[in-house]
Scaffold this motif. Sequence first.
Motif, PDB file in Angstrom:
ATOM      1  N   PRO A  95       0.803  -1.232   0.000  1.00  0.00           N
ATOM      2  CA  PRO A  95       0.000   0.000   0.000  1.00  0.00           C
ATOM      3  C   PRO A  95       0.832   1.276   0.000  1.00  0.00           C
ATOM      4  O   PRO A  95       0.467   2.266  -0.651  1.00  0.00           O
ATOM      5  CB  PRO A  95      -0.825  -0.140   1.287  1.00  0.00           C
ATOM      6  N   HIS A  96       1.971   1.282   0.693  1.00  0.00           N
ATOM      7  CA  HIS A  96       2.828   2.467   0.712  1.00  0.00           C
ATOM      8  C   HIS A  96       3.409   2.737  -0.679  1.00  0.00           C
ATOM      9  O   HIS A  96       3.482   3.895  -1.121  1.00  0.00           O
ATOM     10  CB  HIS A  96       3.957   2.281   1.719  1.00  0.00           C
ATOM     11  N   VAL A  97       3.830   1.680  -1.348  1.00  0.00           N
ATOM     12  CA  VAL A  97       4.380   1.846  -2.704  1.00  0.00           C
ATOM     13  C   VAL A  97       3.299   2.330  -3.658  1.00  0.00           C
ATOM     14  O   VAL A  97       3.511   3.254  -4.457  1.00  0.00           O
ATOM     15  CB  VAL A  97       4.990   0.519  -3.198  1.00  0.00           C
ATOM     16  N   ALA A  98       2.116   1.743  -3.568  1.00  0.00           N
ATOM     17  CA  ALA A  98       1.036   2.106  -4.493  1.00  0.00           C
ATOM     18  C   ALA A  98       0.572   3.542  -4.288  1.00  0.00           C
ATOM     19  O   ALA A  98       0.244   4.239  -5.259  1.00  0.00           O
ATOM     20  CB  ALA A  98      -0.133   1.136  -4.322  1.00  0.00           C
ATOM     21  N   ARG A  99       0.528   4.008  -3.044  1.00  0.00           N
ATOM     22  CA  ARG A  99       0.081   5.383  -2.785  1.00  0.00           C
ATOM     23  C   ARG A  99       0.984   6.409  -3.463  1.00  0.00           C
ATOM     24  O   ARG A  99       0.527   7.503  -3.810  1.00  0.00           O
ATOM     25  CB  ARG A  99       0.037   5.655  -1.281  1.00  0.00           C
ATOM     26  N   ALA A 100       2.252   6.072  -3.639  1.00  0.00           N
ATOM     27  CA  ALA A 100       3.164   7.006  -4.296  1.00  0.00           C
ATOM     28  C   ALA A 100       2.767   7.256  -5.743  1.00  0.00           C
ATOM     29  O   ALA A 100       3.109   8.287  -6.318  1.00  0.00           O
ATOM     30  CB  ALA A 100       4.597   6.455  -4.239  1.00  0.00           C
ATOM     31  N   PHE A 101       2.030   6.321  -6.355  1.00  0.00           N
ATOM     32  CA  PHE A 101       1.626   6.455  -7.755  1.00  0.00           C
ATOM     33  C   PHE A 101       0.182   6.907  -7.924  1.00  0.00           C
ATOM     34  O   PHE A 101      -0.153   7.537  -8.926  1.00  0.00           O
ATOM     35  CB  PHE A 101       1.813   5.114  -8.479  1.00  0.00           C
ATOM     36  N   THR A 102      -0.696   6.580  -6.969  1.00  0.00           N
ATOM     37  CA  THR A 102      -2.123   6.830  -7.164  1.00  0.00           C
ATOM     38  C   THR A 102      -2.703   7.841  -6.192  1.00  0.00           C
ATOM     39  O   THR A 102      -3.808   8.326  -6.413  1.00  0.00           O
ATOM     40  CB  THR A 102      -2.922   5.525  -7.010  1.00  0.00           C
ATOM     41  N   GLY A 103      -2.008   8.142  -5.084  1.00  0.00           N
ATOM     42  CA  GLY A 103      -2.621   8.931  -4.045  1.00  0.00           C
ATOM     43  C   GLY A 103      -3.400   8.034  -3.092  1.00  0.00           C
ATOM     44  O   GLY A 103      -3.403   6.809  -3.234  1.00  0.00           O
ATOM     45  N   PRO A 104      -4.111   8.621  -2.113  1.00  0.00           N
ATOM     46  CA  PRO A 104      -4.726   7.824  -1.040  1.00  0.00           C
ATOM     47  C   PRO A 104      -6.116   7.279  -1.338  1.00  0.00           C
ATOM     48  O   PRO A 104      -6.622   6.461  -0.559  1.00  0.00           O
ATOM     49  CB  PRO A 104      -4.782   8.824   0.112  1.00  0.00           C
ATOM     50  N   LEU A 105      -6.778   7.733  -2.402  1.00  0.00           N
ATOM     51  CA  LEU A 105      -8.158   7.313  -2.651  1.00  0.00           C
ATOM     52  C   LEU A 105      -8.201   5.860  -3.118  1.00  0.00           C
ATOM     53  O   LEU A 105      -7.369   5.409  -3.902  1.00  0.00           O
ATOM     54  CB  LEU A 105      -8.814   8.232  -3.664  1.00  0.00           C
ATOM     55  N   HIS A 106      -9.230   5.130  -2.646  1.00  0.00           N
ATOM     56  CA  HIS A 106      -9.181   3.671  -2.686  1.00  0.00           C
ATOM     57  C   HIS A 106      -9.552   3.038  -4.022  1.00  0.00           C
ATOM     58  O   HIS A 106      -9.197   1.879  -4.252  1.00  0.00           O
ATOM     59  CB  HIS A 106     -10.096   3.104  -1.593  1.00  0.00           C
ATOM     60  N   ALA A 107     -10.273   3.721  -4.886  1.00  0.00           N
ATOM     61  CA  ALA A 107     -10.721   3.080  -6.125  1.00  0.00           C
ATOM     62  C   ALA A 107      -9.532   2.655  -6.987  1.00  0.00           C
ATOM     63  O   ALA A 107      -9.394   1.481  -7.354  1.00  0.00           O
ATOM     64  CB  ALA A 107     -11.646   4.017  -6.905  1.00  0.00           C
ATOM     65  N   ARG A 108      -8.667   3.605  -7.319  1.00  0.00           N
ATOM     66  CA  ARG A 108      -7.478   3.268  -8.097  1.00  0.00           C
ATOM     67  C   ARG A 108      -6.428   2.573  -7.238  1.00  0.00           C
ATOM     68  O   ARG A 108      -5.717   1.678  -7.707  1.00  0.00           O
ATOM     69  CB  ARG A 108      -6.878   4.529  -8.713  1.00  0.00           C
ATOM     70  N   LEU A 109      -6.341   2.993  -5.996  1.00  0.00           N
ATOM     71  CA  LEU A 109      -5.309   2.458  -5.109  1.00  0.00           C
ATOM     72  C   LEU A 109      -5.463   0.947  -4.932  1.00  0.00           C
ATOM     73  O   LEU A 109      -4.468   0.213  -4.927  1.00  0.00           O
ATOM     74  CB  LEU A 109      -5.386   3.157  -3.751  1.00  0.00           C
ATOM     75  N   ALA A 110      -6.686   0.471  -4.786  1.00  0.00           N
ATOM     76  CA  ALA A 110      -6.901  -0.960  -4.578  1.00  0.00           C
ATOM     77  C   ALA A 110      -6.442  -1.770  -5.789  1.00  0.00           C
ATOM     78  O   ALA A 110      -5.835  -2.840  -5.658  1.00  0.00           O
ATOM     79  CB  ALA A 110      -8.382  -1.235  -4.292  1.00  0.00           C
ATOM     80  N   ILE A 111      -6.731  -1.275  -6.987  1.00  0.00           N
ATOM     81  CA  ILE A 111      -6.340  -1.995  -8.199  1.00  0.00           C
ATOM     82  C   ILE A 111      -4.824  -2.029  -8.345  1.00  0.00           C
ATOM     83  O   ILE A 111      -4.230  -3.078  -8.635  1.00  0.00           O
ATOM     84  CB  ILE A 111      -6.998  -1.343  -9.434  1.00  0.00           C
ATOM     85  N   VAL A 112      -4.195  -0.881  -8.119  1.00  0.00           N
ATOM     86  CA  VAL A 112      -2.728  -0.834  -8.234  1.00  0.00           C
ATOM     87  C   VAL A 112      -2.084  -1.682  -7.139  1.00  0.00           C
ATOM     88  O   VAL A 112      -1.075  -2.361  -7.376  1.00  0.00           O
ATOM     89  CB  VAL A 112      -2.235   0.624  -8.179  1.00  0.00           C
ATOM     90  N   CYS A 113      -2.651  -1.673  -5.938  1.00  0.00           N
ATOM     91  CA  CYS A 113      -2.145  -2.529  -4.862  1.00  0.00           C
ATOM     92  C   CYS A 113      -2.173  -3.995  -5.277  1.00  0.00           C
ATOM     93  O   CYS A 113      -1.208  -4.741  -5.042  1.00  0.00           O
ATOM     94  CB  CYS A 113      -2.988  -2.342  -3.599  1.00  0.00           C
ATOM     95  N   SER A 114      -3.282  -4.421  -5.863  1.00  0.00           N
ATOM     96  CA  SER A 114      -3.398  -5.826  -6.251  1.00  0.00           C
ATOM     97  C   SER A 114      -2.358  -6.192  -7.304  1.00  0.00           C
ATOM     98  O   SER A 114      -1.766  -7.284  -7.254  1.00  0.00           O
ATOM     99  CB  SER A 114      -4.813  -6.112  -6.771  1.00  0.00           C
ATOM    100  N   LEU A 115      -2.096  -5.290  -8.247  1.00  0.00           N
ATOM    101  CA  LEU A 115      -1.122  -5.577  -9.306  1.00  0.00           C
ATOM    102  C   LEU A 115       0.308  -5.608  -8.751  1.00  0.00           C
ATOM    103  O   LEU A 115       1.091  -6.518  -9.065  1.00  0.00           O
ATOM    104  CB  LEU A 115      -1.238  -4.530 -10.410  1.00  0.00           C
ATOM    105  N   ILE A 116       0.644  -4.627  -7.909  1.00  0.00           N
ATOM    106  CA  ILE A 116       1.991  -4.600  -7.337  1.00  0.00           C
ATOM    107  C   ILE A 116       2.189  -5.786  -6.395  1.00  0.00           C
ATOM    108  O   ILE A 116       3.265  -6.409  -6.363  1.00  0.00           O
ATOM    109  CB  ILE A 116       2.245  -3.270  -6.611  1.00  0.00           C
TER     110      ILE A 116
END
Length: 328
Positions: free
Chosen positions: A263-284
Motif C-alpha cells: 500500500p505504501h508503494v502504491a500510494r506514491a503512484f495513485t494517491g490515497p483514494l481507494h478506487a485506483r489504489l486498490a487496483i494498483v495494490c493488487s497488481l503490485i
Amino acid sequence: MTAAILAVVILACISVAYGSTVIPLDQVVGAIARAVGLSHESAATPIDRIIVDLRLPRALVAIAVGAGLAVIGLLLQTITRNDLADPFLFGLSAGAAAGAVAVITRVGDQLGVFTLPIAAFTGGMCATGAVLFLLRRTEGQGNERLVLAGLAVSFLFTALTNYLVFSGDQRAAHSVLFWTMGGLGLSSWHNIGIGLAGAGLALAYTLARHRQLDALLGGEQTAESLGVPVKRLRNVTFLVASFSTALLVSITGVIGFIGLMVPHVARAFTGPLHARLAIVCSLIGAALMLGSDLLARTLLPPQELPVGVVTSSIGAFFVIAMLMHGKR
C-alpha cells in the motif's frame, strides 16, 4: 497501472519458465496451447506436465495471494490509521498457522488434500473471533484497541504454535516450517479457486466501499458527518479482511510484509483514494509475490526457500527505509 500489468505478465512467464530446470519459453507456450486445445500437436510430454500441472498453477496462486494480501493490508491500514498494519499484525495469519500445525502434529491427514486448508481456515477464523471478542470487551478505547487486540491474539496463537511444535511429532518439522514461514509448494488446480476467492473478495469489497473508506481517511468525526457508519464499517471491513486472509493463508501458510509494504508503494503512484489504489495494490502485490517466489526457487537450487523468508527480508529493508526517511 500499465507498468504493473506488464510486470505481472513478464514475471508470470519467467516464473513458469524458470525453476530447478529451465524450460525455453517456446516450449512453455506450446505446452499451454496443447493444454487449452489450441494446438493439434502430439500428446502431452513430461515437460508439459511440469508446466501445466506444477508451475502454471503456482504462478496463478502467487498472483492471487500477492494481490489479496496487498489489498487486505490496505484495508487494515485504513480502518486502524496505522501505517504498519498487515494481516500478520492482527493474529489472522498466526491463527491459520496454528490450525494447520495442530493438524500436522496431532490429527494427521483425515480429509485428504483439503485437511490442511480446512484446518488453517478454521484457525484463522478462531483468531478473528478472539479479536472481535476483545474489541467488544474494550469498547470505546479508540482505534489503537484494534491493534492491541490483534497483537495479543497474534502472540497467543504464536505461543500455541510453538507449543504444538515442541510437544508434537518432531518428524513433521518440515511441514510445520512450511506453514510458519509460508510457501507456494501446495499450489495446484484443486486449490487455486480458494486463492482467487480470497483475493476477489477483498478487492470487490474495497471497490464497492471505496467512497466510505475514502471518507474514513479524514478521521472518524469527518466520516460520521458525511453519513458513514464508522463503527459498522470498521467491523465489517475487519471481518472481510479476516475471511480473505484465512482463505489465502490456508493454501500458502504465513507470508508476511506483503500487506505492509505494497500500500505504501502504491500510494506514491495513485494517491490515497481507494478506487485506483486498490487496483494498483493488487497488481503490485501480485508482481512482488511472483518475484519473491522466483527468488525462493532459484537462490539455493535444488532446495527451495520458504517464500516468507524472501518477503520478510525485503520487508525489513523497507521498514528501515521508512524509518530513515522519517515516516511512521
